[in-house]
Design a protein around this motif. Sequence first.
Motif, PDB file in Angstrom:
ATOM      1  N   SER A  14       0.842  -1.179   0.000  1.00 17.61           N
ATOM      2  CA  SER A  14       0.000   0.000   0.000  1.00 17.61           C
ATOM      3  C   SER A  14       0.885   1.239   0.000  1.00 17.61           C
ATOM      4  N   ALA A  15       0.357   2.338  -0.424  1.00 17.73           N
ATOM      5  CA  ALA A  15       1.140   3.563  -0.548  1.00 17.73           C
ATOM      6  C   ALA A  15       1.635   4.081   0.802  1.00 17.73           C
ATOM      7  N   ASP A  16       0.893   3.840   1.844  1.00 19.83           N
ATOM      8  CA  ASP A  16       1.293   4.356   3.153  1.00 19.83           C
ATOM      9  C   ASP A  16       1.970   3.307   4.032  1.00 19.83           C
ATOM     10  N   ASP A  17       2.332   2.186   3.483  1.00 23.69           N
ATOM     11  CA  ASP A  17       3.004   1.091   4.196  1.00 23.69           C
ATOM     12  C   ASP A  17       2.174   0.509   5.339  1.00 23.69           C
ATOM     13  N   ALA A  18       0.888   0.788   5.381  1.00 27.18           N
ATOM     14  CA  ALA A  18       0.048   0.314   6.471  1.00 27.18           C
ATOM     15  C   ALA A  18      -0.089  -1.201   6.479  1.00 27.18           C
ATOM     16  N   ASN A  19      -0.028  -1.811   5.318  1.00 26.76           N
ATOM     17  CA  ASN A  19      -0.239  -3.254   5.248  1.00 26.76           C
ATOM     18  C   ASN A  19       0.904  -3.956   4.523  1.00 26.76           C
ATOM     19  N   VAL A  20       2.122  -3.531   4.794  1.00 29.27           N
ATOM     20  CA  VAL A  20       3.279  -4.073   4.098  1.00 29.27           C
ATOM     21  C   VAL A  20       4.216  -4.758   5.087  1.00 29.27           C
ATOM     22  N   ILE A  21       4.656  -5.951   4.719  1.00 28.55           N
ATOM     23  CA  ILE A  21       5.717  -6.629   5.453  1.00 28.55           C
ATOM     24  C   ILE A  21       6.968  -6.496   4.604  1.00 28.55           C
ATOM     25  N   ALA A  22       7.936  -5.739   5.098  1.00 30.07           N
ATOM     26  CA  ALA A  22       9.163  -5.483   4.346  1.00 30.07           C
ATOM     27  C   ALA A  22      10.288  -5.187   5.335  1.00 30.07           C
ATOM     28  N   PRO A  23      11.527  -5.276   4.875  1.00 23.53           N
ATOM     29  CA  PRO A  23      12.655  -4.960   5.768  1.00 23.53           C
ATOM     30  C   PRO A  23      12.491  -3.583   6.401  1.00 23.53           C
ATOM     31  N   GLY A  24      12.700  -3.524   7.699  1.00 23.04           N
ATOM     32  CA  GLY A  24      12.609  -2.271   8.425  1.00 23.04           C
ATOM     33  C   GLY A  24      11.222  -1.909   8.913  1.00 23.04           C
ATOM     34  N   THR A  25      10.208  -2.752   8.647  1.00 22.09           N
ATOM     35  CA  THR A  25       8.853  -2.441   9.096  1.00 22.09           C
ATOM     36  C   THR A  25       8.506  -3.241  10.350  1.00 22.09           C
ATOM     37  N   LYS A  26       7.551  -2.724  11.088  1.00 21.93           N
ATOM     38  CA  LYS A  26       7.019  -3.438  12.251  1.00 21.93           C
ATOM     39  C   LYS A  26       5.609  -2.957  12.504  1.00 21.93           C
ATOM     40  N   LYS A  27       4.813  -3.822  13.058  1.00 22.12           N
ATOM     41  CA  LYS A  27       3.411  -3.492  13.346  1.00 22.12           C
ATOM     42  C   LYS A  27       2.993  -4.209  14.626  1.00 22.12           C
ATOM     43  N   THR A  28       1.935  -3.686  15.239  1.00 22.38           N
ATOM     44  CA  THR A  28       1.355  -4.322  16.416  1.00 22.38           C
ATOM     45  C   THR A  28      -0.164  -4.308  16.289  1.00 22.38           C
ATOM     46  N   GLY A  29      -0.780  -5.211  17.028  1.00 20.10           N
ATOM     47  CA  GLY A  29      -2.230  -5.259  17.142  1.00 20.10           C
ATOM     48  C   GLY A  29      -2.579  -5.526  18.588  1.00 20.10           C
ATOM     49  N   LYS A  30      -3.722  -5.042  19.034  1.00 18.49           N
ATOM     50  CA  LYS A  30      -4.107  -5.179  20.439  1.00 18.49           C
ATOM     51  C   LYS A  30      -5.394  -5.955  20.622  1.00 18.49           C
ATOM     52  N   LEU A  31      -5.440  -6.658  21.737  1.00 15.70           N
ATOM     53  CA  LEU A  31      -6.663  -7.264  22.258  1.00 15.70           C
ATOM     54  C   LEU A  31      -6.864  -6.651  23.641  1.00 15.70           C
ATOM     55  N   ILE A  32      -8.029  -6.113  23.887  1.00 17.52           N
ATOM     56  CA  ILE A  32      -8.306  -5.534  25.199  1.00 17.52           C
ATOM     57  C   ILE A  32      -9.622  -6.100  25.695  1.00 17.52           C
ATOM     58  N   TRP A  33      -9.597  -6.622  26.910  1.00 15.66           N
ATOM     59  CA  TRP A  33     -10.821  -7.127  27.521  1.00 15.66           C
ATOM     60  C   TRP A  33     -11.071  -6.340  28.790  1.00 15.66           C
ATOM     61  N   THR A  34     -12.292  -5.826  28.918  1.00 15.38           N
ATOM     62  CA  THR A  34     -12.680  -5.077  30.105  1.00 15.38           C
ATOM     63  C   THR A  34     -13.849  -5.788  30.759  1.00 15.38           C
ATOM     64  N   PRO A  35     -13.632  -6.378  31.935  1.00 17.22           N
ATOM     65  CA  PRO A  35     -14.752  -7.047  32.614  1.00 17.22           C
ATOM     66  C   PRO A  35     -15.765  -6.021  33.107  1.00 17.22           C
ATOM     67  N   ALA A  36     -16.971  -6.459  33.281  1.00 19.19           N
ATOM     68  CA  ALA A  36     -18.046  -5.582  33.742  1.00 19.19           C
ATOM     69  C   ALA A  36     -17.946  -5.410  35.252  1.00 19.19           C
ATOM     70  N   SER A  37     -16.866  -4.798  35.704  1.00 19.46           N
ATOM     71  CA  SER A  37     -16.601  -4.706  37.140  1.00 19.46           C
ATOM     72  C   SER A  37     -17.576  -3.817  37.877  1.00 19.46           C
ATOM     73  N   THR A  38     -18.219  -2.885  37.190  1.00 19.25           N
ATOM     74  CA  THR A  38     -19.144  -2.004  37.896  1.00 19.25           C
ATOM     75  C   THR A  38     -20.431  -2.715  38.293  1.00 19.25           C
ATOM     76  N   PHE A  39     -20.738  -3.834  37.628  1.00 15.74           N
ATOM     77  CA  PHE A  39     -21.979  -4.537  37.930  1.00 15.74           C
ATOM     78  C   PHE A  39     -21.767  -5.696  38.898  1.00 15.74           C
ATOM     79  N   ALA A  40     -20.685  -6.451  38.718  1.00 18.28           N
ATOM     80  CA  ALA A  40     -20.466  -7.621  39.569  1.00 18.28           C
ATOM     81  C   ALA A  40     -18.973  -7.918  39.672  1.00 18.28           C
ATOM     82  N   PRO A  41     -18.232  -7.116  40.441  1.00 15.78           N
ATOM     83  CA  PRO A  41     -16.785  -7.320  40.508  1.00 15.78           C
ATOM     84  C   PRO A  41     -16.400  -8.652  41.143  1.00 15.78           C
ATOM     85  N   GLU A  42     -17.325  -9.303  41.822  1.00 17.43           N
ATOM     86  CA  GLU A  42     -17.011 -10.572  42.475  1.00 17.43           C
ATOM     87  C   GLU A  42     -17.139 -11.771  41.540  1.00 17.43           C
TER      88      GLU A  42
END
Length: 133
Positions: free
Chosen positions: A1-29
């Motif tokens: 892609s023109a902006d290198d957003a989806n390119v695997i090439a020498p000198g590139t690196k990318k990360t992706g996140k998984l975030i889980w938020t429990p419903a602690s305000t309703f039942a923290p126990e």
Amino acid sequence: SADDANVIAPGTKKTGKLIWTPASTFAPEVDYTLSFAIDNTTDIPDILEAELDWTLKIDGTENSYTTFAALKAALEAMTYSGNASAVGPTVDIEIGWGWVFNGGDDAADTYLGNMDTLADLNIDITMTATQVD
């Protein structure tokens, strides 16, 4: 892609996140167990696998892996257990890859650049949160 957003090439690196938020305000126990599964829907060519470094960062603590198989094993072996108060407000998981380039000729880059069809590399991650009775 023109902006290198989806390119695997020498000198590139990318990360992706998984975030889980429990419903602690309703039942923290309430107790939860988190588990993970990875299905890379495409094979990583050996020549590319040798170039990539993988990282797994969990709540700020980062570990490095030299193969995708090692990253996959580490993530799938990991579980979180506890209630929302014990787990905290969120579970933050970041998966990354990087291709270090030290200059000069790069056989993997040349190989990939000369392919008739560029391959897609897709990695599907499933995070399952199970409420414990």
